[in-house]
Design a protein around this motif. Structure first.
Motif, PDB file in Angstrom:
ATOM      1  N   ARG A 120      78.006 -53.733 -59.131  1.00 40.25           N
ATOM      2  CA  ARG A 120      79.059 -54.392 -58.361  1.00 40.25           C
ATOM      3  C   ARG A 120      79.107 -53.891 -56.923  1.00 40.25           C
ATOM      4  NH1 ARG A 120      82.662 -57.280 -61.492  1.00 40.25           N
ATOM      5  NH2 ARG A 120      82.436 -57.001 -63.743  1.00 40.25           N
ATOM      6  N   GLU A 121      78.785 -52.619 -56.729  1.00 38.14           N
ATOM      7  CA  GLU A 121      78.868 -52.032 -55.406  1.00 38.14           C
ATOM      8  C   GLU A 121      77.628 -52.297 -54.553  1.00 38.14           C
ATOM      9  OE1 GLU A 121      81.503 -50.350 -58.254  1.00 38.14           O
ATOM     10  OE2 GLU A 121      79.298 -50.300 -58.270  1.00 38.14           O
ATOM     11  N   SER A 122      76.457 -52.402 -55.182  1.00 32.28           N
ATOM     12  CA  SER A 122      75.206 -52.482 -54.419  1.00 32.28           C
ATOM     13  C   SER A 122      74.474 -53.811 -54.552  1.00 32.28           C
ATOM     14  CB  SER A 122      74.261 -51.345 -54.844  1.00 32.28           C
ATOM     15  OG  SER A 122      74.855 -50.083 -54.619  1.00 32.28           O
ATOM     16  N   ASP A 240      72.123 -48.111 -56.631  1.00 36.70           N
ATOM     17  CA  ASP A 240      72.955 -47.609 -55.547  1.00 36.70           C
ATOM     18  C   ASP A 240      72.447 -48.235 -54.259  1.00 36.70           C
ATOM     19  OD1 ASP A 240      70.775 -45.986 -54.518  1.00 36.70           O
ATOM     20  OD2 ASP A 240      71.265 -44.489 -56.037  1.00 36.70           O
ATOM     21  N   ASP A 241      72.972 -47.829 -53.134  1.00 31.66           N
ATOM     22  CA  ASP A 241      72.616 -48.488 -51.881  1.00 31.66           C
ATOM     23  C   ASP A 241      71.201 -48.209 -51.421  1.00 31.66           C
ATOM     24  OD1 ASP A 241      75.017 -49.766 -51.652  1.00 31.66           O
ATOM     25  OD2 ASP A 241      75.912 -48.287 -50.296  1.00 31.66           O
ATOM     26  N   SER A 420      80.538 -56.786 -46.519  1.00 26.00           N
ATOM     27  CA  SER A 420      79.573 -55.950 -47.240  1.00 26.00           C
ATOM     28  C   SER A 420      78.553 -56.793 -47.990  1.00 26.00           C
ATOM     29  CB  SER A 420      80.307 -55.039 -48.224  1.00 26.00           C
ATOM     30  OG  SER A 420      80.804 -55.786 -49.329  1.00 26.00           O
ATOM     31  N   ARG A 422      78.773 -57.593 -51.054  1.00 28.04           N
ATOM     32  CA  ARG A 422      78.701 -57.172 -52.447  1.00 28.04           C
ATOM     33  C   ARG A 422      79.108 -58.309 -53.388  1.00 28.04           C
ATOM     34  NH1 ARG A 422      76.462 -53.818 -49.634  1.00 28.04           N
ATOM     35  NH2 ARG A 422      76.840 -51.577 -49.725  1.00 28.04           N
TER      36      ARG A 422
END
Length: 447
Positions: A120-122, A240-241, A420, A422
């Motif tokens: 969800r974040e990356s 992750d990023d 972002s 995302r």
């Protein structure tokens, strides 16, 4: 003014229902709830992301097609089926309550996000026009930053792009965007073309499982011939990023994770006090909700019985079925207003087309397998036909012609640099309310 018909969703399904109802129910008060003033043709989004088409080419204006329907710019965040009320969150940020005599639900689908650490974040999607435009800018940004960097590890990371999902959206996105980055190599003389690596990660043992083994194998050969890494029977386990981790234990350094591993019905459907099947709203063959004859549903968010296939099958959530369900839904709404019998939806799938960029494509029209130039011709012709708008057809055809003449020439616009990108940011998947919350919210709205 006569009875009120509220249509939720301004895609090709919902907008087509409203347009047909303008003719079939001339006295009806028709309201269309949609956050945008356009119908989005989803199959062209990979070409928007790859800079082949400008964003405007993938949409059809609602205000030009609808003459009598009132457009309500907002998102339906809940429905009280007993009170026949729709809660609408306006683009101004205010909530409104909309009463209805007939309700047509065509809210479409959203990206299906799994509970994978960091996804969800990356992760980034390609399900909306904003996501496609953002994705193009993001990839171009990675190339620009890599070209300016003196760190070899950073340059390699920014030039690797990972697409998770080997279905139609994933394959088309990877294929078109890989051609874009390859064509842009000459813009960045400090970048070795071999640095630009694309990966397609697919949990299934073949690409495009709905197209059959032959076309799936043809697709894989096309991608691998271009240098795309195709990882079958593999899934994403973490992200992750700066990296992704795959189920075979590999960790790939990347700043770009594109998630296309499936879609889910709009969250609106799951929050209704009504039966669902695999997340889609259960409807009868006439598209009416059982026990709620005043409510109709169609498109990706409805589990429509597939009478042509039989055996309890439901129609797949494709644009082809959604556009063909629209006239049936409109006819049945008009019939219910007039007290006439409704009719069932029955349509045999005409086949699928997959654009692989340039002169490459695979297609399965009427059950016949096609690849290469014949498939590309069928695919292009189908998209132009499906747009159903002379202005949209002209924009797409002109853009294709310009690309053929001048080659790939995408530009980073920078309009979305403060976002972002995302997953969920552009799809507003957290906006929806359950039945109890809807009742409370409706009661709190003044008037």
């Amino acid at each position: 003014m006569g009875e009120r018909v509220v249509v939720v969703g301004g895609g090709f399904a919902g907008a087509s229902v409203a347009r047909r109802l303008e003719k079939l129910a001339p006295t009806a008060d028709i309201r269309l709830v949609c956050p945008d003033d356009y119908m989005l043709y989803l199959p062209l989004l990979p070409q928007v992301a790859a800079g082949v088409l400008p964003p405007r080419a993938a949409v059809v204006s609602l205000s030009r097609r609808l003459k009598r329907t009132m457009l309500l710019p907002g998102r339906a965040t809940g429905v009280d089926l007993d009170a026949r009320r729709v809660l609408v969150h306006s683009i101004t940020g205010r909530d409104h309550v909309l009463a209805y005599d007939r309700l047509v639900l065509a809210p479409g689908s959203v990206t299906k996000v799994m509970e994978i650490p960091g996804l969800r974040e990356s992760g980034r999607g390609c399900k909306t026009l904003a996501e496609a435009a953002f994705l193009r800018d993001h990839v171009l940004t990675q190339l620009e930053v890599a070209n300016a960097s003196t760190d070899p590890d950073e340059r390699a990371r920014r030039c690797r792009f990972v697409v998770v999902g080997g279905g139609y959206a994933g394959v088309e996105t990877a294929a078109n965007m890989q051609l874009m980055t390859t064509a842009l190599a000459r813009r960045f003389p400090r970048l070795d073309p071999s640095l630009m690596q694309w990966h397609v990660v697919q949990h299934h043992d073949g690409l495009l499982p709905g197209m059959g083994n032959r076309l799936g194998d043809d697709t894989r050969r096309v991608l691998e011939a271009r240098g795309v890494h195709v990882d079958l029977v593999t899934s994403l386990t973490a992200a992750d990023d700066e990296s992704v981790t795959l189920s075979d234990g590999r960790r790939l350094a990347t700043s770009t994770l594109i998630w296309t591993a499936g879609v889910a019905p709009s969250p609106l459907v799951g929050h209704l006090d009504a039966a669902t099947e695999h997340g889609r709203l259960v409807v009868a063959a006439d598209l009416a909700v059982p026990g709620r004859p005043e409510v109709f549903a169609l498109g990706d968010a409805a589990a429509v019985p597939d009478l042509a296939t039989g055996g309890g099958a439901t129609c797949p959530p494709t644009a082809q079925h959604a556009t063909r369900q629209a006239p049936v839904a409109a006819d049945n709404v008009a019939a219910s207003l007039a007290g006439r019998p409704t009719r069932d939806y029955r349509h045999r799938d005409l086949g699928l087309v997959v654009d692989l960029g340039g002169a490459d494509a695979v297609a399965k029209p009427l059950g016949f397998d096609l690849a290469g130039l014949p498939a590309a011709a069928v695919t292009g012709a189908y998209h132009l036909w499906a747009l159903r708008s002379p202005a949209a057809v002209a924009r797409v055809a002109t853009s294709w012609t310009l690309r053929a003449v001048e080659g790939q020439n995408p530009v980073r616009l920078g309009f979305l640099t403060d976002r972002s990108g995302r997953l969920g940011e552009f799809e507003h998947t957290d906006d929806y309310l359950d039945a109890a919350q809807v009742r409370a919210a409706i009661a709190a709205v003044p008037g």
